[in-house]
Design a protein around this motif. Structure first.
Motif, PDB file in Angstrom:
ATOM      1  N   HIS A 242       0.851  -1.181   0.000  1.00  0.00           N
ATOM      2  CA  HIS A 242       0.000   0.000   0.000  1.00  0.00           C
ATOM      3  C   HIS A 242       0.890   1.236   0.000  1.00  0.00           C
ATOM      4  O   HIS A 242       1.692   1.416   0.905  1.00  0.00           O
TER       5      HIS A 242
ATOM      6  N   SER B  92       0.901   4.801   0.586  1.00  0.00           N
ATOM      7  CA  SER B  92       0.156   5.936   1.111  1.00  0.00           C
ATOM      8  C   SER B  92       1.006   6.654   2.136  1.00  0.00           C
ATOM      9  O   SER B  92       1.589   6.028   3.012  1.00  0.00           O
TER      10      SER B  92
ATOM     11  N   ASP C  28      -0.463   8.997   3.863  1.00  0.00           N
ATOM     12  CA  ASP C  28      -1.465   9.364   4.851  1.00  0.00           C
ATOM     13  C   ASP C  28      -1.495   8.336   5.967  1.00  0.00           C
ATOM     14  O   ASP C  28      -0.976   7.232   5.831  1.00  0.00           O
TER      15      ASP C  28
ATOM     16  N   SER D 190      -2.837   5.436   7.477  1.00  0.00           N
ATOM     17  CA  SER D 190      -3.598   4.406   6.781  1.00  0.00           C
ATOM     18  C   SER D 190      -3.619   3.117   7.589  1.00  0.00           C
ATOM     19  O   SER D 190      -2.568   2.612   7.982  1.00  0.00           O
ATOM     20  N   ASN D 191      -4.811   2.584   7.801  1.00  0.00           N
ATOM     21  CA  ASN D 191      -4.932   1.301   8.487  1.00  0.00           C
ATOM     22  C   ASN D 191      -4.269   0.190   7.691  1.00  0.00           C
ATOM     23  O   ASN D 191      -3.662  -0.711   8.263  1.00  0.00           O
ATOM     24  N   ALA D 192      -4.373   0.243   6.372  1.00  0.00           N
ATOM     25  CA  ALA D 192      -3.777  -0.800   5.526  1.00  0.00           C
ATOM     26  C   ALA D 192      -2.253  -0.803   5.654  1.00  0.00           C
ATOM     27  O   ALA D 192      -1.637  -1.864   5.761  1.00  0.00           O
ATOM     28  N   VAL D 193      -1.649   0.370   5.669  1.00  0.00           N
ATOM     29  CA  VAL D 193      -0.193   0.449   5.801  1.00  0.00           C
ATOM     30  C   VAL D 193       0.232  -0.024   7.195  1.00  0.00           C
ATOM     31  O   VAL D 193       1.192  -0.785   7.329  1.00  0.00           O
TER      32      VAL D 193
ATOM     33  N   ALA E  48      -6.498  -0.184  14.039  1.00  0.00           N
ATOM     34  CA  ALA E  48      -6.406  -0.415  12.587  1.00  0.00           C
ATOM     35  C   ALA E  48      -6.952  -1.787  12.212  1.00  0.00           C
ATOM     36  O   ALA E  48      -7.445  -1.983  11.099  1.00  0.00           O
TER      37      ALA E  48
END
Length: 162
Positions: A9, A11, A13, A15-18, A109
C-alpha cells in the motif's frame, strides 16, 4: 521477502492498511515465545530477536464474534519499545509511551476496540506482588525493570532465571 514486496500500500497518509502491513513485517522479523512467566504480560530478549509473551495470556480475544490474535499487537509494542531503547537510548518510560500508542493504533487499525483489548489485558495482568515467577528466559532484557527501579521484580526475575 524483499522490502519492496512488503509495502504493497503506497500511502503517505495515516492508513490502516499500511499499519497492518507494518504489524505483519514486524512479526516476520522475530520469534514469539510463550513458554515463560513474563511480568507485565510481554517482554523481549536482549538481542531483540524474540518477543516473550506470558504463558498464561490467552492467544486470542473475541471481538464482534470473531477470534482476534493478540500476538501481533504485543509484538508491535515490544519491538518498537526495544528499538527505541537500543537505537536511540531513550528512557524506558518514553519508549514505552511511544510503543503503547503504536500498539493502540495497530489494535484500532485491525478494527478492534482499544477499550475491549485493554480490558482483556488488565484482566490477565497479574498483580506484580502476587506474580509467581517460576520460568524466566535467561536472555530477557531487564532494562524496563532497571529503568523503573522495580528492584523487587528485578530480583525475582534474576533468581528465577538463575
Amino acid at each position: 521477502m524483499k522490502l519492496e514486496d512488503e509495502a504493497r500500500h503506497k500511502s503517505e497518509d495515516v492508513s490502516n492498511a499500511v499499519l497492518a502491513e507494518v504489524v505483519l513485517a514486524l512479526q516476520r522479523r522475530i520469534e514469539v515465545n510463550r513458554r515463560f512467566d513474563i511480568p507485565y504480560l510481554a517482554g523481549y530478549s536482549e538481542d531483540g530477536r524474540t518477543v516473550y509473551i506470558d504463558r498464561h495470556l490467552p492467544r486470542t480475544m473475541t471481538w464482534q464474534g470473531q477470534p482476534v490474535e493478540l500476538a501481533p499487537f504485543l509484538v508491535t509494542h515490544e519491538i518498537v519499545e526495544k528499538s527505541l531503547l537500543d537505537q536511540l537510548r531513550l528512557h524506558y518510560l518514553h519508549a514505552h509511551q511511544i510503543a503503547l500508542r503504536t500498539e493502540r493504533d495497530a489494535v484500532r487499525a485491525a478494527g478492534v476496540s482499544w477499550r475491549a483489548y485493554q480490558a482483556l489485558m488488565k484482566r490477565n495482568e497479574k498483580s506484580i506482588d502476587e506474580e509467581k515467577v517460576r520460568a524466566v528466559p535467561r536472555d530477557l532484557d531487564l532494562t524496563p525493570y532497571r529503568d523503573l527501579e522495580d528492584f523487587p521484580v528485578l530480583d525475582r526475575l534474576i533468581k528465577a532465571a538463575g
